[in-house]
Design an enzyme around this catalytic site. Sequence first.
Site, PDB file in Angstrom:
ATOM      1  N   SER A 149       0.839  -1.195   0.000  1.00 51.75           N
ATOM      2  CA  SER A 149       0.000   0.000   0.000  1.00 51.75           C
ATOM      3  C   SER A 149       0.871   1.240   0.000  1.00 51.75           C
ATOM      4  O   SER A 149       1.976   1.234   0.576  1.00 51.75           O
ATOM      5  CB  SER A 149      -0.911   0.022   1.228  1.00 51.75           C
ATOM      6  N   TYR A 162      -2.330  -0.298  10.028  1.00 49.42           N
ATOM      7  CA  TYR A 162      -2.419  -0.813   8.660  1.00 49.42           C
ATOM      8  C   TYR A 162      -1.157  -0.473   7.876  1.00 49.42           C
ATOM      9  O   TYR A 162      -0.532  -1.343   7.249  1.00 49.42           O
ATOM     10  CB  TYR A 162      -3.643  -0.235   7.967  1.00 49.42           C
TER      11      TYR A 162
END
Length: 257
Positions: A149, A162
């Site tokens: 990501s 995350y």
Amino acid sequence: MGGRMLEGRVALVTGGSRGIGRAIAERLGRDGAVVAVAFARDQAAAGEVVERIGENGGRAFALRAELGRHGDAAALWAAFDAEVQRHSLRAGVDIIVNNAGIGRSSDLASLTEEEFDEVFAVNVRAPFFIVQQGLGRLRDDGRIINISSGAARLAMPEISAYGSSKGALDTFTLNLAKQLGPRGITANSVAPGIVDTDLNAGWLRGDADAAAHAASLHALGRVGQPEDIADVVAFLASDDARWVTGRVIDATGGAGL
């Protein structure tokens, strides 16, 4: 790159029943790979992906793989081996795409230990042991592609757990590239930005202002589509990417520039 460049190869895509994973599975299928579409719960959706790949002239099968618990990797590979045998395929795998993941987390003040453990169990521990237990099945000159990501390189305190999990995944990728290079196996991460998937539909598709703001964060002036990411993965899975390893490929459309 085009045609059926992955003919004769077998690919495993976790989280392959929807969103980015679905686009990846369908693209690899179009490129000629036999695709194992791993899913956690939605068997009907996984079946749709398998059917779509078949309609486009490819081959695929679905297998249930609920990640985030001890023994998940062993269960996944047992299901994979059974399906490979059932479909009379050559044993082994050529491409592993670790796509399944938990896409968000709470901020530092409100994150619980349970949520932290779940995020890291799915986003880090599962890919680690899927690869560890898949090495005996992964053929020389194979491909490992981890879906990371843009949050791993941008400060985003609201989803720090995350982002941290994806940073750990990138470090894992780096080490895999070094360890497996002698076998001709490449390992790379692909880092998407904001992508228009069902997971983001609630805030992205239902709010014009939010969608415009999200688009403005990207140098290319729009949010990503699942196919944007799938095409990058397809390149890394192909022979064209044989000299690319240990890299994080930014696929954010220029987010945060």
